[in-house]
Design a protein around this motif. Structure first.
Motif, PDB file in Angstrom:
ATOM      1  N   PHE A 198     -16.713 -18.412   2.115  1.00 42.09           N
ATOM      2  CA  PHE A 198     -16.785 -18.578   0.661  1.00 42.09           C
ATOM      3  C   PHE A 198     -17.287 -19.971   0.303  1.00 42.09           C
ATOM      4  O   PHE A 198     -18.186 -20.146  -0.542  1.00 42.09           O
ATOM      5  N   ASP A 199     -16.708 -20.990   0.953  1.00 44.79           N
ATOM      6  CA  ASP A 199     -17.057 -22.372   0.591  1.00 44.79           C
ATOM      7  C   ASP A 199     -18.449 -22.765   1.073  1.00 44.79           C
ATOM      8  O   ASP A 199     -19.103 -23.602   0.441  1.00 44.79           O
ATOM      9  N   LEU A 200     -18.907 -22.190   2.182  1.00 42.56           N
ATOM     10  CA  LEU A 200     -20.266 -22.488   2.627  1.00 42.56           C
ATOM     11  C   LEU A 200     -21.286 -22.005   1.600  1.00 42.56           C
ATOM     12  O   LEU A 200     -22.207 -22.743   1.222  1.00 42.56           O
ATOM     13  N   VAL A 201     -21.113 -20.767   1.156  1.00 46.46           N
ATOM     14  CA  VAL A 201     -22.052 -20.235   0.162  1.00 46.46           C
ATOM     15  C   VAL A 201     -22.025 -21.084  -1.107  1.00 46.46           C
ATOM     16  O   VAL A 201     -23.077 -21.447  -1.669  1.00 46.46           O
ATOM     17  N   ASN A 202     -20.830 -21.441  -1.577  1.00 47.60           N
ATOM     18  CA  ASN A 202     -20.733 -22.257  -2.785  1.00 47.60           C
ATOM     19  C   ASN A 202     -21.312 -23.660  -2.584  1.00 47.60           C
ATOM     20  O   ASN A 202     -21.915 -24.229  -3.490  1.00 47.60           O
ATOM     21  N   THR A 203     -21.136 -24.215  -1.372  1.00 54.10           N
ATOM     22  CA  THR A 203     -21.708 -25.537  -1.087  1.00 54.10           C
ATOM     23  C   THR A 203     -23.223 -25.498  -1.155  1.00 54.10           C
ATOM     24  O   THR A 203     -23.858 -26.413  -1.722  1.00 54.10           O
ATOM     25  N   LEU A 204     -23.829 -24.471  -0.596  1.00 50.12           N
ATOM     26  CA  LEU A 204     -25.290 -24.354  -0.634  1.00 50.12           C
ATOM     27  C   LEU A 204     -25.781 -24.170  -2.069  1.00 50.12           C
ATOM     28  O   LEU A 204     -26.816 -24.719  -2.459  1.00 50.12           O
ATOM     29  N   ILE A 205     -25.030 -23.383  -2.830  1.00 56.43           N
ATOM     30  CA  ILE A 205     -25.428 -23.171  -4.231  1.00 56.43           C
ATOM     31  C   ILE A 205     -25.378 -24.489  -5.008  1.00 56.43           C
ATOM     32  O   ILE A 205     -26.290 -24.812  -5.783  1.00 56.43           O
TER      33      ILE A 205
END
Length: 636
Positions: A198-205
């Motif tokens: 979850f946090d990886l996707v949000n970090t990239l966004i």
């Protein structure tokens, strides 16, 4: 084994998890399946599919009919479901669930089923999908997958057996452990990975693309990102509930993960390629081993082998993998001192489990090791109908006897003796300090005293040669001390040699050889089969200047052979030794030389971590400086 004929199962929540349970049980004539939920559509569809026999929005209508109730709703809704069920089920109704966190489920159950907690059997199928809802359910979801059931020592044996069989009838591989242990393990293997995705996707966004234009980065993502981030497509509500319910265990692991990330960051910025390569290699090795085991389990489930064939197939799979090899590195030990608690030997645990399974009681075995052999033994026993939980913090619980409608089986605690072979290894380590300071080495083994041949013969042999001193302490503790004087070492008599098991014999022979004077021969007299095996295991010692004679007949008996060992020179200050994948030989050589060499490197030491888990940490706690690094041959 209790009959499962005409069992009525109520499934509360007909989504992916509950729907898959219903589909798997639909083909079993032993079960009548009811379902309860809020949405008409999946309930009507399931009945049209022939998956359920009856449905309702009202739990109070269906619950009184149920022998087993399976709560398959999100974790944070379980308390509400329990509050309704508590008023409409009988004392003998079995309550189970499929939630991902068990500590909160147990706490909720204690609030609403205080008088019938023995019939509450929490469970968690380790299976699922990023897809949700009844439409995503399938009858083979649990085939070959792990299901963890978390009874406690007071759980009714027949209720536990019925829940185990419920999952086994769906093709699942059942494991039993405590709720606390479950939450600790799943925090690492399931909950933390989802949080990272979850946090990886949000970090990239937020950091690589502009927040309203994620395609700026995702258009260039490849398979690796797709694989890693797949679980970020999981149901947000369900995972919110999981993290809130298991926040403590997950946060503790997250803190360690953050420390690991910081360490990796520091190595990367420092251009420390060696540290990075070592860390990545260790992770790759662990993951490769996991995938080999995971794929083997899935293959077995697809082909439907019986338990015995499963074990043989696993051996075939394991034989195709390159052998693991620990490299033991140690430095000179100036002093061995401290106290420790040792587990029982595998043999003692196997016998204790088998004996407990024949009793009409719940037996809690204390002092059990946690290694691959113990886990494989328990898995096979469960496949054959036994109910065994653990190992869990040194305890294994064997559920036997009991009556579904009658009183619960009595609970008996049994404390197993410490492994005599491990005590003997520590004794050798203590005795090896003679050349440094007489009597300075001292180890107290908590509850280590035993008065049986398996332990006393190796120890008494060492004691009779003046290598160690034994002293029984209060409360059964055993004190190991380096002897005051080194006595002359004598040959091993036939009677003592034959009565020792293979590992005890090897240790005793090596202790006499290494503590003996240079060029002092040691004669070994054994039966032919044991003599050949022992000499074969001793052959690597020739690299350390130990001469082995050929086998020859002893006396007039053709079945008795003899050979001699002679240490021709002192050991080098920097020891280099190849143990030829013999874990016990490697450990014996290390213990016997730790106080007499400056440093040691024992290669091809087998799989120390698998067969002797926790031993390296214990030795360091007692004053050794030792580490092991597991290596695999490079693939061609």
């Amino acid at each position: 084994m209790p009959s499962v004929d005409h069992q009525t199962v109520l499934i509360v929540g007909l989504g992916l998890i509950g729907g898959s349970i219903a589909r798997a049980l639909a083909d079993k004539s032993s079960y009548r399946v009811l379902a309860c939920g809020r949405d008409d559509r999946p309930l009507r569809q399931a009945q049209a599919d022939g998956v359920i026999d009856q449905w309702s929005h009202d739990m109070t209508e269906l619950a009184p009919q149920a022998d087993i109730v399976v709560v398959a709703t999100p974790t944070r809704s379980v308390a509400r479901i329990f509050s309704i069920l508590a008023g409409c089920v009988s004392r003998n109704t079995i309550i189970t669930d499929a939630a991902s966190v068990k500590g909160s489920v147990v706490a909720d159950a204690q609030c609403y089923f205080a008088a019938s907690m023995d019939r509450v059997v929490p469970a968690h199928p380790i299976a699922g999908s990023e897809q949700t809802g009844y439409a995503a359910s399938r009858g083979d979801l649990y085939t070959g997958r792990n299901v963890i059931i978390t009874p406690d020592r007071n759980t009714n044996v027949s209720a536990l057996r019925r829940v185990v069989m419920l999952w086994q009838h769906q093709g699942a591989e059942v494991h039993l452990m405590s709720a606390q242990r479950h939450d600790e393990i799943l925090a690492g293997t399931s909950h933390l990975p989802h949080l990272l995705a979850f946090d990886l996707v949000n970090t990239l966004i937020e950091s690589v693309s502009e927040p309203d234009r994620p395609w700026q980065v995702f258009d260039f993502a490849a398979g690796g990102f797709a694989d890693f981030s797949r679980i970020a497509s999981s149901d947000a509500t369900m995972w919110r509930d999981i993290f809130l319910s298991n926040s403590k265990a997950t946060a503790e692991l997250l803190d360690r993960y953050i420390e690991r990330l910081q360490s990796t960051r520091d190595s990367m910025l420092a251009q420390d390629g060696e540290t990075l390569h070592g860390a990545f290699t260790r992770a790759k090795t662990a993951r490769d081993d996991f995938m080999a085991s995971f794929n083997a389990r899935r293959q077995k489930a697809k082909q439907g082998f019986h338990a015995g064939e499963n074990e043989n197939q696993q051996k075939d799979v394991d034989s195709q993998k390159p052998p693991a090899a620990s490299v033991l590195c140690f430095q000179k030990s100036e002093q061995i001192k401290g106290e420790c608690q040792l587990s029982a030997s595998n043999r003692v645990v196997f016998e204790a489990i088998s004996d407990a399974a024949r009793q009409n009681q719940v037996t809690v075995l204390h002092g059990c090791p946690d290694n691959r052999e113990i886990r494989d033994f328990i898995r096979c026993q469960i496949e054959n109908g036994a109910l065994i939980a653990g190992p869990d913090n040194g305890c294994i619980t064997v559920y036997s006897g009991g009556s579904y409608a009658g009183d619960n089986a009595p609970v008996i605690d049994k404390y197993l003796p410490a492994d005599g072979l491990m005590i003997a290894l520590l004794a050798v380590l203590v005795g090896s300090g003679l050349a440094i300071s007489k009597g300075c080495n001292q180890v107290c083994v908590r509850s280590g005293w035993r008065d049986d041949l398996a332990m006393t013969q190796p120890l008494r042999l060492l004691q009779s040669h003046g290598l160690i001193a034994l002293q029984q302490q209060q409360d059964g503790d055993l004190l190991l001390t380096s002897a005051l004087d080194k006595a002359e070492v004598h040959d091993l008599p036939l009677a003592i040699s034959e009565s020792l098991d293979d590992e005890g014999l090897l240790l005793a022979v090596l202790a006499v050889v290494f503590f003996n004077r240079v060029n002092e021969p040691l004669q070994i007299v054994l039966t032919q089969a044991r003599g050949q095996e022992l000499r074969y295991r001793l052959k690597p010692l020739q690299a350390l200047g130990i001469e082995l004679s050929e086998l020859s007949p002893a006396g007039g008996d053709e079945d008795i052979v003899q050979f001699t060992l002679r240490r021709e020179s002192d050991l080098p200050s920097n020891l280099l030794f190849d143990a030829h994948h013999d874990e016990w030989l490697a450990l014996c050589v290390m213990a016997l030389t730790a106080s007499s060499v400056t440093s040691g490197n024992i290669s091809q030491a087998g799989n120390i971590r698998q067969f002797y888990p926790g031993l390296i940490a214990l030795l360091n706690d007692l004053g050794m400086v030792v580490s092991d690094q597991q290596q695999h041959p490079r693939s061609e």
